[in-house]
Design an enzyme around this catalytic site. Sequence first.
Site: not given
Length: 285
Positions: A39, A43
């Site tokens: 991530l 994100h």
Amino acid sequence: MVNRIKMKIIKKPAEMQKLIKKYKLKGKTIGFVPTMGALHQGHISLIHRARKESNIIVVSIFVNPTQFGPSEDFSRYPRPFKKDAGICRKEKVAAVFVPKPKDIYPANYFTHITVEKLSDIMCGKSRPDHFKGVATVVAKLFNIVQPDRAYFGLKDYQQFIIIRKMAGDMNFPVKIIGCPLVREKNGLALSSRNAYLSGEQKQRALALSLSLQMAKNLIKNKNVKSAKSIISKIRKTLRPHVNKIDYVEIRDAETLETLGIVNKRAVIAAAIFIGKTRLIDNIIV
Ligand code: PAF
């Protein structure tokens, strides 16, 4: 809007469906951010948007084998699960769904979804089964998480258009929300695959966003409208910096039909290789 609850880590589809049922019985709305992990700020921006609009945020982390070609980077794709879970916890995600490949594709798995016309153009030309893998896993995740809203980054512009079409065609009761591409200060689009780049390669990769920005400038400020001429200028800008140009295309931003003249909302999209790393980027004009 989001409820403060201890984050759950769920591995099995049935367990996830059971939890979602509980949330729904309490009248909660579900915002879903599907990811392959590793991530980054892109994100996180999807999670932030979800947090504004839903009571419960679910993130899935699943490196989906069916969207990788045989010579692609499935096995070396980054999987920093602890770090990802920490980010989700900090972002007040209610549940992280982390299935194993065998729970999504058990032995004798036969069902796939293909979004015709849109899947074999652009990235689909050099990644033939990629969007079949994406559409199939996203449809399965929608059935498991049953979100009210699902959030996708517009860096993967073609993916967003395909998922929106798939969700509409299949009557999934979910709103598909595309969120702005997030860039580093120098213009490089954030991507989990940037982790593969050396410092020197990262420098060269900047040509991608710069060439797209230059094209937007030509269209907006110099009134250049011929797609052929714009594409040729982008290619010329990219050539000295990249190892290979996969494609540069200008298409209708809604339908992805090719455009000869840029006289409506368009997406300029490109894929290149820096070393062995394939990078994509796009700009809307
Ligand atoms: O964009 C991604 O990370 C993946 O393609 C997705 C949508 C999570 C499906 O595996």
